[in-house]
Scaffold this motif. Structure first.
Motif, short mmCIF file in Angstrom:
data_model
loop_
_atom_site.label_atom_id
_atom_site.label_comp_id
_atom_site.label_asym_id
_atom_site.label_seq_id
_atom_site.Cartn_x
_atom_site.Cartn_y
_atom_site.Cartn_z
N PHE A 113 0.88 -1.16 0.00
CA PHE A 113 0.00 0.00 0.00
C PHE A 113 0.92 1.21 0.00
O PHE A 113 1.85 1.30 0.79
N VAL A 114 0.67 2.15 -0.92
CA VAL A 114 1.51 3.33 -1.02
C VAL A 114 0.64 4.56 -0.86
O VAL A 114 -0.35 4.74 -1.57
N LEU A 115 0.97 5.40 0.12
CA LEU A 115 0.27 6.66 0.34
C LEU A 115 0.98 7.73 -0.48
O LEU A 115 2.16 7.98 -0.30
N ILE A 116 0.25 8.31 -1.43
CA ILE A 116 0.83 9.26 -2.38
C ILE A 116 0.13 10.60 -2.27
O ILE A 116 -1.10 10.66 -2.19
N HIS A 117 0.89 11.66 -2.27
CA HIS A 117 0.35 13.02 -2.30
C HIS A 117 0.53 13.54 -3.72
O HIS A 117 1.64 13.61 -4.23
N SER A 118 -0.60 13.86 -4.38
CA SER A 118 -0.50 14.40 -5.73
C SER A 118 -0.48 15.92 -5.66
O SER A 118 -1.21 16.53 -4.89
N ARG A 119 0.39 16.51 -6.45
CA ARG A 119 0.56 17.96 -6.44
C ARG A 119 0.45 18.47 -7.88
O ARG A 119 0.56 17.72 -8.82
N LEU A 120 0.28 19.74 -8.00
CA LEU A 120 0.26 20.40 -9.30
C LEU A 120 -0.75 19.77 -10.25
O LEU A 120 -0.43 19.43 -11.37
N TRP A 121 -1.97 19.60 -9.76
CA TRP A 121 -3.06 19.08 -10.59
C TRP A 121 -2.70 17.74 -11.23
O TRP A 121 -2.78 17.55 -12.42
N LEU A 122 -2.23 16.84 -10.41
CA LEU A 122 -1.98 15.46 -10.81
C LEU A 122 -0.80 15.30 -11.76
O LEU A 122 -0.69 14.30 -12.46
N SER A 123 0.09 16.25 -11.80
CA SER A 123 1.26 16.12 -12.67
C SER A 123 2.54 15.80 -11.90
O SER A 123 3.56 15.51 -12.49
N GLU A 124 2.47 15.83 -10.57
CA GLU A 124 3.63 15.50 -9.75
C GLU A 124 3.15 14.69 -8.56
O GLU A 124 2.16 15.03 -7.92
N TYR A 125 3.85 13.61 -8.27
CA TYR A 125 3.45 12.71 -7.19
C TYR A 125 4.62 12.54 -6.22
O TYR A 125 5.75 12.38 -6.64
#
Length: 67
Positions: free
Chosen positions: A46-58
Motif C-alpha cells: 500500500f503506497v500513500l501518495i500526495h498528488s501535487r500540481l493538478w496530478l502532474s507531480e506525485y
C-alpha cells in the motif's frame, strides 16, 4: 489479511463500507456502463501518495508491505 485490516493495523481509520478502488480517468466525459471481464490483481504493498500540481507531480509519503 485485507487491505482494510492492514490499514487499521497501522493506525488508519477505515470506514466499514471501505472499498479499495483505482481511478481510471479524471475526464468529465460520460461513459455509459458496460459489462467487462473481471479485472484481478494481487496487491503486495500500500503506497500513500500526495498528488501535487493538478496530478502532474506525485510524492510518495509512505509504503507498507501487505504480505
Amino acid at each position: 489479511m485485507t487491505l482494510a485490516g492492514e490499514l487499521h493495523k497501522y493506525g488508519f481509520r477505515v470506514p466499514e463500507n471501505f472499498r479499495p478502488h483505482l481511478t481510471l480517468s479524471y475526464n468529465r466525459q460520460f461513459v455509459p456502463p458496460r459489462a467487462i471481464d473481471p479485472v484481478t490483481f494481487t496487491a503486495t504493498e500500500f503506497v500513500l501518495i500526495h498528488s501535487r500540481l493538478w496530478l502532474s507531480e506525485y510524492r510518495i509519503l509512505q509504503r507498507w508491505a501487505l504480505c
